[in-house]
Design an enzyme around this catalytic site. Structure first.
Site, PDB file in Angstrom:
ATOM      1  N   ARG A   1      35.267 -45.690  27.647  1.00 28.33           N
ATOM      2  CA  ARG A   1      34.574 -44.867  26.661  1.00 28.33           C
ATOM      3  C   ARG A   1      33.819 -43.713  27.320  1.00 28.33           C
ATOM      4  O   ARG A   1      33.432 -42.766  26.641  1.00 28.33           O
ATOM      5  CB  ARG A   1      33.594 -45.737  25.858  1.00 28.33           C
ATOM      6  CG  ARG A   1      34.275 -46.818  25.056  1.00 28.33           C
ATOM      7  CD  ARG A   1      33.280 -47.826  24.521  1.00 28.33           C
ATOM      8  NE  ARG A   1      32.395 -47.273  23.515  1.00 28.33           N
ATOM      9  CZ  ARG A   1      32.705 -47.160  22.230  1.00 28.33           C
ATOM     10  NH1 ARG A   1      33.886 -47.541  21.807  1.00 28.33           N
ATOM     11  NH2 ARG A   1      31.847 -46.661  21.373  1.00 28.33           N
TER      12      ARG A   1
ATOM     13  N   CYS B   1      28.526 -44.476  24.757  1.00 33.36           N
ATOM     14  CA  CYS B   1      27.942 -45.755  25.151  1.00 33.36           C
ATOM     15  C   CYS B   1      28.749 -46.941  24.642  1.00 33.36           C
ATOM     16  O   CYS B   1      29.363 -46.876  23.573  1.00 33.36           O
ATOM     17  CB  CYS B   1      26.531 -45.878  24.611  1.00 33.36           C
ATOM     18  SG  CYS B   1      25.479 -44.523  25.076  1.00 33.36           S
TER      19      CYS B   1
ATOM     20  N   GLU C   1      47.897 -28.358  21.861  1.00 34.22           N
ATOM     21  CA  GLU C   1      47.663 -29.716  22.350  1.00 34.22           C
ATOM     22  C   GLU C   1      47.907 -29.782  23.861  1.00 34.22           C
ATOM     23  O   GLU C   1      47.167 -30.449  24.590  1.00 34.22           O
ATOM     24  CB  GLU C   1      48.554 -30.699  21.575  1.00 34.22           C
ATOM     25  CG  GLU C   1      48.511 -32.139  22.031  1.00 34.22           C
ATOM     26  CD  GLU C   1      47.127 -32.783  22.047  1.00 34.22           C
ATOM     27  OE1 GLU C   1      46.175 -32.200  21.511  1.00 34.22           O
ATOM     28  OE2 GLU C   1      47.010 -33.878  22.643  1.00 34.22           O
TER      29      GLU C   1
ATOM     30  N   HIS D   1      47.665  -8.934  20.862  1.00 38.83           N
ATOM     31  CA  HIS D   1      46.488  -8.423  20.159  1.00 38.83           C
ATOM     32  C   HIS D   1      45.214  -8.652  20.969  1.00 38.83           C
ATOM     33  O   HIS D   1      44.116  -8.563  20.431  1.00 38.83           O
ATOM     34  CB  HIS D   1      46.387  -9.059  18.770  1.00 38.83           C
ATOM     35  CG  HIS D   1      47.575  -8.741  17.914  1.00 38.83           C
ATOM     36  ND1 HIS D   1      47.792  -7.493  17.390  1.00 38.83           N
ATOM     37  CD2 HIS D   1      48.651  -9.480  17.555  1.00 38.83           C
ATOM     38  CE1 HIS D   1      48.925  -7.487  16.716  1.00 38.83           C
ATOM     39  NE2 HIS D   1      49.482  -8.687  16.815  1.00 38.83           N
TER      40      HIS D   1
ATOM     41  N   TRP E   1      26.257 -43.235  28.222  1.00 38.13           N
ATOM     42  CA  TRP E   1      26.708 -41.850  28.367  1.00 38.13           C
ATOM     43  C   TRP E   1      25.507 -41.002  27.972  1.00 38.13           C
ATOM     44  O   TRP E   1      25.112 -40.979  26.805  1.00 38.13           O
ATOM     45  CB  TRP E   1      27.896 -41.610  27.430  1.00 38.13           C
ATOM     46  CG  TRP E   1      28.595 -40.302  27.621  1.00 38.13           C
ATOM     47  CD1 TRP E   1      29.578 -40.017  28.522  1.00 38.13           C
ATOM     48  CD2 TRP E   1      28.394 -39.097  26.860  1.00 38.13           C
ATOM     49  NE1 TRP E   1      29.993 -38.720  28.376  1.00 38.13           N
ATOM     50  CE2 TRP E   1      29.277 -38.135  27.367  1.00 38.13           C
ATOM     51  CE3 TRP E   1      27.552 -38.738  25.808  1.00 38.13           C
ATOM     52  CZ2 TRP E   1      29.356 -36.827  26.857  1.00 38.13           C
ATOM     53  CZ3 TRP E   1      27.617 -37.455  25.299  1.00 38.13           C
ATOM     54  CH2 TRP E   1      28.513 -36.511  25.825  1.00 38.13           C
TER      55      TRP E   1
ATOM     56  N   ASN F   1      23.854 -48.112  20.950  1.00 36.19           N
ATOM     57  CA  ASN F   1      24.875 -47.062  20.943  1.00 36.19           C
ATOM     58  C   ASN F   1      24.607 -46.205  19.713  1.00 36.19           C
ATOM     59  O   ASN F   1      24.500 -46.735  18.608  1.00 36.19           O
ATOM     60  CB  ASN F   1      26.269 -47.700  20.871  1.00 36.19           C
ATOM     61  CG  ASN F   1      27.371 -46.665  20.679  1.00 36.19           C
ATOM     62  OD1 ASN F   1      27.165 -45.483  20.945  1.00 36.19           O
ATOM     63  ND2 ASN F   1      28.524 -47.118  20.215  1.00 36.19           N
ATOM     64  N   GLY F   2      24.492 -44.885  19.910  1.00 39.55           N
ATOM     65  CA  GLY F   2      24.223 -43.992  18.776  1.00 39.55           C
ATOM     66  C   GLY F   2      23.088 -43.051  19.134  1.00 39.55           C
ATOM     67  O   GLY F   2      22.772 -42.861  20.314  1.00 39.55           O
TER      68      GLY F   2
ATOM     69  N   LYS G   1      45.172 -30.841  26.787  1.00 36.84           N
ATOM     70  CA  LYS G   1      45.408 -31.858  27.826  1.00 36.84           C
ATOM     71  C   LYS G   1      45.090 -31.273  29.197  1.00 36.84           C
ATOM     72  O   LYS G   1      44.461 -31.924  30.029  1.00 36.84           O
ATOM     73  CB  LYS G   1      46.874 -32.345  27.816  1.00 36.84           C
ATOM     74  CG  LYS G   1      47.289 -33.187  26.638  1.00 36.84           C
ATOM     75  CD  LYS G   1      46.708 -34.581  26.596  1.00 36.84           C
ATOM     76  CE  LYS G   1      45.429 -34.642  25.834  1.00 36.84           C
ATOM     77  NZ  LYS G   1      45.411 -34.799  24.424  1.00 36.84           N
TER      78      LYS G   1
ATOM     79  N   LYS H   1      35.530 -41.241  25.401  1.00 35.94           N
ATOM     80  CA  LYS H   1      36.702 -41.533  24.575  1.00 35.94           C
ATOM     81  C   LYS H   1      36.351 -41.467  23.098  1.00 35.94           C
ATOM     82  O   LYS H   1      37.079 -40.924  22.291  1.00 35.94           O
ATOM     83  CB  LYS H   1      37.239 -42.922  24.945  1.00 35.94           C
ATOM     84  CG  LYS H   1      38.468 -43.350  24.138  1.00 35.94           C
ATOM     85  CD  LYS H   1      39.657 -42.473  24.454  1.00 35.94           C
ATOM     86  CE  LYS H   1      40.909 -42.856  23.698  1.00 35.94           C
ATOM     87  NZ  LYS H   1      41.910 -41.782  23.730  1.00 35.94           N
TER      88      LYS H   1
ATOM     89  N   GLU I   1      41.258 -30.880  29.654  1.00 33.99           N
ATOM     90  CA  GLU I   1      40.558 -32.161  29.763  1.00 33.99           C
ATOM     91  C   GLU I   1      40.709 -32.820  31.114  1.00 33.99           C
ATOM     92  O   GLU I   1      39.740 -33.301  31.667  1.00 33.99           O
ATOM     93  CB  GLU I   1      41.149 -33.155  28.748  1.00 33.99           C
ATOM     94  CG  GLU I   1      40.662 -33.013  27.358  1.00 33.99           C
ATOM     95  CD  GLU I   1      41.178 -34.165  26.503  1.00 33.99           C
ATOM     96  OE1 GLU I   1      42.399 -34.236  26.292  1.00 33.99           O
ATOM     97  OE2 GLU I   1      40.365 -34.970  26.052  1.00 33.99           O
TER      98      GLU I   1
HETATM   99  C1  AGP Z   1      41.851 -36.075  23.105  1.00 30.17           C
HETATM  100  O1  AGP Z   1      42.572 -35.987  24.287  1.00 30.17           O
HETATM  101  C2  AGP Z   1      40.420 -35.970  23.247  1.00 30.17           C
HETATM  102  N1  AGP Z   1      39.879 -36.914  24.125  1.00 30.17           N
HETATM  103  C3  AGP Z   1      39.608 -35.706  21.998  1.00 30.17           C
HETATM  104  O2  AGP Z   1      39.900 -34.399  21.619  1.00 30.17           O
HETATM  105  C4  AGP Z   1      39.817 -36.637  20.794  1.00 30.17           C
HETATM  106  O3  AGP Z   1      41.083 -36.451  20.252  1.00 30.17           O
HETATM  107  C5  AGP Z   1      38.724 -36.341  19.750  1.00 30.17           C
HETATM  108  O4  AGP Z   1      37.469 -36.579  20.306  1.00 30.17           O
HETATM  109  C6  AGP Z   1      38.883 -37.140  18.476  1.00 30.17           C
HETATM  110  O5  AGP Z   1      38.830 -38.513  18.714  1.00 30.17           O
HETATM  111  P1  AGP Z   1      39.279 -39.529  17.585  1.00 30.17           P
HETATM  112  O6  AGP Z   1      40.750 -39.333  17.394  1.00 30.17           O
HETATM  113  O7  AGP Z   1      38.924 -40.883  18.099  1.00 30.17           O
HETATM  114  O8  AGP Z   1      38.522 -39.156  16.339  1.00 30.17           O
END
Ligand code: AGP
Length: 591
Positions: free
Chosen positions: A27, A2, A463, A486, A74, A100-101, A467, A586, A470
């Site tokens: 966000r 949010c 990583e 394994h 959200w 927000n929260g 990506k 985000k 996501e």
């Molecule tokens: C990264 O591509 C992601 N959107 C997610 O894993 C992100 O890195 C994670 O939520 C941590 O966010 P932050 O770095 O703001 O703590």
């Protein structure tokens, strides 16, 4: 997650709020709304869907008030629909709030308020705060907000407006982000800095438990006991353009391309010397956790200090970790990730010394730490983290290096020169963009991708797979190359892409054997390697992408760049919303 926005001034609040909400939309959200104070009444417009849907609804109401609050939601409690969208009002429509929260005790509060005659119209946790505020309201919204906060458990940033009060906007925060700013006759509040940038670059952050009253004449912050305190602001170095897409079709592509520039600067630190500890604990989530994995590698390699990376949300169960002279490095782009904040609190309670590594000056994480490192990445608005990751990795390398120096470790005499060369290597890596697009376009409908590597390359593989998951929604697995046989090798089938990262000379031979094992089972094998490994790689892989000729120690900071591009172009080919992937936010401000 949010986003909240608030405005008081002489401008059209509706337009300013809509613009702010648009900026906060990175966000992640599924509904949005505003409440405008006008001629002694509150006018609420809200809708499921996008800001444009809200804009259309607002056009019909033609509101001209100069005080209001706005929200992007959200969904957590209750589906995304018009009723659950914020703002929420007390039953009589005299007070409106955005939040927000998470209010954890919302069910008890809902029961208590229902018994006292309040009627709930939504499924949200937030609505109980609106009714509670009304229940406790004695004509002074500031005092009522403070009282309300005593009954709330969880995390919140709440902004409130009152139909009876055209002269003030109220807010309170505890554990959720909130930034405030003013400029001649206007005051603003927001969940994040970019929404304030068109108006001001001087930003104030209330502490947990504090309230603030925003008037046209300025902002007054009150401490948790309700006493006024002098506010201090900090200057944001980025400008409004740095939070815009510019000529790029997506924020993600812009942010990938900003990496040469980002890698040109070391992190800014709030404390000059970070003394070397006996051990290091690194905490983070998602991509930030992957930066922790690389950081732990650098710390052990360059300083010899034992380093333990932990997924922040799993950390509480690590009870037997020794904390004497332990530095806990909490890594978070936003500095607001609830899991990371909670794990960092736990580590501090257990005796660790907290170092925050964030991309956001003034974030909750940096304010709770005894030392804060700020990455120079500038605003990262695509949900998929790219430049924040590489700048976190570089910052951790700098920290490892400084601890190594304090402990008298010898350093490669060319190291400094190599660091200066990082931006040029990043530029070189970006030059493979067309080749990468040509490779991935015909493969963007593959049902499964595998990424493999050993040592630091296994981190890059993880990583890269994140990506892919996501933004392309293609199931993607990352495996330490040696671990494949394994179990996971059972998934390999003809035509399946297996992508190996090979930048560490001591492991390249073994990784390529593992790649050959996949090829023997029909996989289509790809290798990203350093130039001197190319010949050997061609024997195991169907496609070889050559990385810049760089020292293996720095290669993990650069080798992720082409893999970010690969995920980006696969997502584009699949016609997906690259910057705002489904279900993701985000800044993940709930645990
Ligand atoms: C990264 O591509 C992601 N959107 C997610 O894993 C992100 O890195 C994670 O939520 C941590 O966010 P932050 O770095 O703001 O703590």
């Amino acid at each position: 997650m949010c986003g909240i926005m608030g405005y008081i001034g002489s401008g059209n609040a509706q337009d300013i709020l809509l613009k702010g909400l648009e900026t906060l939309s990175y966000r992640g959200y599924d509904s949005a709304g505003i409440a405008i104070q006008q001629e002694g009444a509150l006018h609420v417009v809200k809708t499921r869907g996008q800001i444009d849907d809200l804009r259309k609804k607002c056009a019909a109401s033609q509101l001209s008030g100069t005080l209001g609050i706005g929200h992007t939601r959200w969904a957590t409690h209750g589906e995304a629909n018009d009723l659950n969208a914020h703002p929420h009002t007390d039953g009589r429509g005299r007070i409106a709030i955005v939040h927000n929260g998470i209010i954890e005790n919302h069910l008890q509060l809902r029961n208590m308020l229902t018994e006292r005659g309040y009627t709930f119209v939504s499924d949200t946790d937030t609505e109980c705060a609106a009714h509670l505020l009304h229940f406790l309201y004695d004509g002074d919204l500031l005092r009522s907000l403070l009282l309300t906060a005593r009954y709330l458990t969880g995390s919140y940033a709440i902004a409130a407006v009152c139909a009876d009060d055209p002269s003030a906007l109220y807010c309170i925060r505890s554990g959720s982000p909130l930034v405030l700013g003013t400029c001649s006759g206007e005051a603003f509040l927001s969940s994040d800095i970019p929404a304030l940038l068109p108006y001001t670059r001087d930003v104030t952050v209330p502490e947990d438990g504090e309230t603030a009253v925003l008037r046209r004449t300025g902002i007054q912050i009150y401490n948790a006991k309700g006493r006024p305190r002098k506010s201090t602001s900090f200057h944001v170095s980025w400008d409004v353009q740095s939070a815009e897409k510019g000529d790029y079709p997506h924020y993600m592509l812009k942010e990938i391309h900003q990496q040469p520039q980002v890698l040109a600067s070391p992190p800014v630190t709030s404390h000059k010397t970070l003394n070397s500890p006996q051990q290091a604990l690194l905490l983070g989530c998602g991509t930030a956790y992957h930066a922790c994995l690389l950081g732990a590698y650098y710390i052990e390699r360059l300083s010899g200090i034992p380093a333990h990376p932990e997924i922040a949300s799993e950390y509480a169960s690590r009870i037997a970790f020794p904390y004497k002279n332990c530095a806990c490095i909490a890594v978070s782009q936003s500095g607001e990730t609830a899991d990371t904040l909670s794990a960092a609190h736990t580590a501090v309670n257990r005796g660790a010394n907290l170092i925050a590594l964030t991309n956001t000056l003034g974030s909750s994480l940096s304010r709770m730490a005894s030392a804060a490192l700020v990455t120079p990445a500038g605003p990262e608005l695509a949900v998929a983290s790219t430049k924040a990751y590489t700048s976190q990795a570089l910052a951790l390398l700098h920290l490892a290096r400084s601890w190594g120096a304090q402990l008298g470790k010898e350093e490669d005499p060319l190291f400094e020169e190599h660091l200066q060369h990082l931006p040029a290597w990043a530029n070189e890596a970006l030059k493979t963009e067309k080749l990468l697009k040509a490779y991935i376009d015909p493969r963007a409908d593959k049902p499964l991708f595998f990424f493999i590597g050993r040592g630091a390359d296994a981190v890059t593989a993880k990583e890269a797979a994140l990506k892919f998951k996501e933004i392309t929604y293609i199931p993607s697995e990352a495996y330490p190359a040696g671990e494949l046989k394994h179990g996971a090798i059972a998934l390999i089938h003809p035509g399946m892409p297996v992508i190996a990262v090979c930048t560490q000379p001591q492991w390249v031979h073994k990784t390529l054997i593992n790649l050959s094992e996949c090829r023997a089972r029909g996989a289509e094998c790809v290798c990203f390697c350093l130039p001197h490994m190319e010949k050997e790689a061609r024997e195991a892989a169907d496609f070889v992408f050559t990385l810049p000729d760089m020292p293996p120690l720095l290669a993990p900071i650069i080798s992720i760049i082409p893999l970010q591009l690969l995920a980006y172009y696969a997502a584009c080919k699949r016609g997906l919303n690259v910057d705002k992937p489904r279900n993701l936010a985000k800044s993940v401000t709930v645990e």
